[in-house]
Design an enzyme around this catalytic site. Structure first.
Site, mmCIF file in Angstrom:
data_model
loop_
_atom_site.group_PDB
_atom_site.id
_atom_site.type_symbol
_atom_site.label_atom_id
_atom_site.label_comp_id
_atom_site.label_asym_id
_atom_site.label_seq_id
_atom_site.Cartn_x
_atom_site.Cartn_y
_atom_site.Cartn_z
ATOM 1 N N GLU A 1 25.252 -8.019 -9.998
ATOM 2 C CA GLU A 1 26.041 -6.793 -10.141
ATOM 3 C C GLU A 1 25.767 -6.135 -11.495
ATOM 4 O OE1 GLU A 1 30.035 -7.013 -7.608
ATOM 5 O OE2 GLU A 1 29.840 -8.765 -8.894
ATOM 6 N N GLU B 1 29.185 -14.569 -3.079
ATOM 7 C CA GLU B 1 30.646 -14.643 -3.162
ATOM 8 C C GLU B 1 31.305 -15.010 -1.837
ATOM 9 O OE1 GLU B 1 29.468 -12.008 -6.609
ATOM 10 O OE2 GLU B 1 28.798 -12.320 -4.553
#
Length: 696
Positions: free
Chosen positions: A105, A125
């Site tokens: 990210e 995740e």
């Protein structure tokens, strides 16, 4: 102590180095260091570009697990990434090792990305019951498209540099492995071309029909039954395609928070940490293991071949022993076929395959071929007499210090060890089939097993990429002992009124990939039958013994291997075997049982109460060190749904008082099977949980 984030100026390029070993995790100190650096750059007029890279062996491999469960300190990662993206200078992420989770990210918040050839990327995740919550679901679709983002985010898989370049996740693959130099070179090229910031948030997502998301949700509902995180991931990516960036970010955050507060997130985090904690065994703390470079395997059946292949794929030297020459040749061919399958699946190169067969594998019928073996693993038929004979021969030929291991699933390892002059060198290494695929390895410690032998078992498991769990000696150790108990509970549900097919459907709905009766068909009904016959002389007359399974075997129906078991396996598909219901009805009649309606919830309650109750006994007796050892065993060897965290985590979630009430409720029907475990009753009385025992 050096700072985890440092800045140097190379000509007119600011170079940010992240040094937070071992994996440059996004700790508070790293986030604060990056925030301070970009705050400073805002007022610098002498800079033309910024390069971010990680020192040592990786970029940023994700969040700092040491901060899990603690209050998050500012700067928050989403805010930090927004600041990086807003920088007035072009920001280049130079990537090597892994850029995972929050690390990827951060890279997507930069304006450009260059990677070395060996770099790998991913947003894992979902495997922790959450979603990328720092803009990952909004930026990945803008860079790589919605289809790729949906697949990558809901699977959590890693991708290599070539695939990342192809889909647009990165802009360049460097010709050098020097990641710092690669970042500087790319920055200079961009400046020479007059390129400034290219913010991912400003990119347009290609139009996508709403049906794409509906199809993805339907597919994931089947693939990941009952799981929240994959569905929220799809909703978040849908927001990237349908909402302005700021609104998409806000929706992503709301979906992330919803998952953070879920039982599934807690369960998956528990599983994550339990698999790291399980190798911490007090008796081997500081103990040096022996060598494990050369292993021998006795027996060339399915298990022996799988163990041999597992060793070869891990770089070990393997000698496989069979009873005679023709059997050795046949077993050698099976090992070669297993390895060739790995080549065909891209898991093993052809050169490595050739090297293994030329230098590191041999099949023989002569035990003397094991004279140099460091560890010998017996994987023969589950018969005490056969195993005793094998260990007598091994004791005679193996070198001093060689470890003699049995792959027994149930038998008394202490009795086996007494066949040797070196019981301290004997250990159980219980693999699960197929052994080169299944990750669980029960390390069974006998009464006289030396600590360094136990330590060697764990070291070997690590080399084989297995998750090792220490187990004590009892019939079935941890997993199979608990299995035998909850299978009796499933049989009891059938005798009470459910069909085996009802049980399978209810437990698949609960989260199992296959129901227990379908699993029995897959394993072979004759295996359980042999165990029941072995234990028949010791069976307590108070036990309500289900006869219907034996009737199937007596009819020659052993499951998939014979084309019929609880189910019929035909070319036109699989269907329920109607004969089973006749056997069940006859069994009920013989026992004087009147069938009643059994709900799906009662089936689940029986299954879980039996599993947890027996697991509590296993922990109290020291067969498993901690409740988490039970969870890791059932998650990795028995198909327990990972998103429920394991049976002990599940029990803590629903409440131990509920489990105890269920045990007492079912005891009204069968007082012998349903006897409350003392540990379970004590924890309820004290208001404690299994997690309290894990933390003790």
């Amino acid at each position: 102590m050096s700072q985890p984030v440092s800045v140097e100026i190379h000509e007119n390029i600011a170079i940010i180095a992240i040094a937070n070993p071992p994996v440059n995790a996004l700790s508070h100190a790293v986030r604060a260091g990056l925030e301070a650096a970009f705050a400073e750059f805002a007022s610098r007029l002498d800079l033309a570009a910024v390069v971010i890279y990680g020192t040592d062996r990786t970029f940023i491999a994700g969040a700092d697990i040491r901060e899990f469960g603690k209050p998050v300190q500012e700067p928050l990662l989403p805010d930090l990434i927004n600041r990086i993206e807003s920088c007035h200078l072009p920001v280049i992420a130079a990537l090597h090792g892994t850029a995972l989770g929050g690390g990827l990210e951060v890279a997507m918040g930069a304006h450009y990305r260059v990677a070395v050839q060996s770099a790998r990327f991913g947003l894992p995740e979902v495997t922790l019951g959450i979603l990328p919550g720092a803009g990952g679901t909004q930026r990945l679709p803008r860079l790589a498209g919605v289809d790729f983002a949906l697949e990558a985010i809901t699977s959590g898989r890693q991708i290599g540099a070539q695939e990342a370049l192809k889909v647009g996740l990165i802009d360049r693959i460097s010709t050098t492995e020097d990641v710092r130099a690669a970042g500087i070179a790319f920055a200079k090229d961009l400046l020479a071309e007059g390129k400034g910031p290219r913010r991912t948030r400003d990119l347009v997502v290609d139009p996508v029909a709403p049906e794409v998301f509906e199809a993805a949700k339907a597919k994931m509902a089947k693939k990941a039954r009952g799981q929240l995180a994959p569905q929220n991931c799809i909703k978040a990516v849908e927001g990237a395609a349908t909402l302005p960036f700021a609104q998409g970010l806000a929706q992503e955050r709301a979906l992330f928070q919803e998952l953070m507060e879920s039982d599934q997130r807690a369960a998956l985090i528990h599983a994550f940490f339990a698999e790291r904690q399980v190798a911490k065994v007090p008796e081997i703390n500081g103990v040096t293991p022996r060598a494990t470079d050369k292993i021998g395997v006795i027996g060339g059946g399915t298990m022996g071949v799988g163990i041999a292949a597992s060793g070869l794929l891990a770089g070990l030297d393997v000698t496989l022993i069979e009873r005679d020459g023709p059997a050795a040749l046949m077993s050698g061919d099976r090992v070669r076929k297993t390895l060739k399958d790995s080549v065909n699946r891209g898991k093993l190169s052809q050169d490595s395959y050739d090297e293994i067969l030329a230098n590191r594998f041999r099949a023989s019928n002569d035990y003397k071929a094991l004279v140099e073996a460091d560890v010998v693993i017996e994987a023969v038929f589950e018969s005490m007499e056969v195993k005793k004979d094998v260990f007598t021969q091994l004791d005679a030929v193996c070198k001093p210090g060689a470890i003699l291991a049995s792959n027994t699933s149930y038998l008394d390892l202490n009795e086996i060890a007494q066949m040797t002059s070196r019981p301290s060198d004997v250990i159980g290494l219980h693999f699960f089939s197929p052994a080169h695929v299944m990750r669980l390895l029960e390390i069974v410690v006998a009464d006289q097993t030396a600590p360094e032998v136990t330590a060697t078992g764990f070291a070997l498991a690590k080399r084989l990429n297995k998750i090792a769990v220490r187990a004590g000696v009892c019939d079935g150790f941890i997993g199979n002992r608990i299995l035998s108990h909850y299978r009796k509970a499933c049989d009891g549900a059938v005798l009470a009124g459910a069909s085996p097919f009802d049980v399978d459907r209810a437990l698949v709905s609960f989260g199992l990939a296959m129901g227990p009766f379908a699993v029995s068909d897959l394993a072979g009904l004759d295996i359980g039958w042999a165990t029941r016959k072995r234990l028949a002389p010791t069976r307590d007359p108070r036990e309500v013994y289900a006869e219907f399974a034996d009737r199937l075997c007596e009819a020659g129906h052993f499951g998939r291997k014979t084309g019929m078991g609880y189910y019929v396996y035909a070319e036109d598909g699989t269907r329920e075997n109607a004969e089973v219901l006749d056997h069940v009805a006859a069994d009920r009649a013989a026992k004087g049982i009147t069938a009643r309606e059994i709900s799906e919830q009662e089936i689940v309650d029986r299954y879980m109460a039996a599993m947890v109750n027996e697991a509590a006994r296993v922990v109290e007796e020291g067969i498993a060190l901690r409740p988490l050892d039970v969870d890791v065993t059932l998650l990795n060897g028995y198909g327990f749904p990972r998103w429920r965290g394991g049976p002990m985590q599940y029990a803590d979630t629903v409440g131990l008082d509920k489990i105890l009430r269920d045990v007492k409720r079912f005891a009204e029907e069968d007082a012998f099977l349903w006897q409350p475990a003392p540990l379970l009753a004590r924890l309820v009385a004290e208001g404690k949980t299994f997690a309290d025992l894990n933390n003790a």
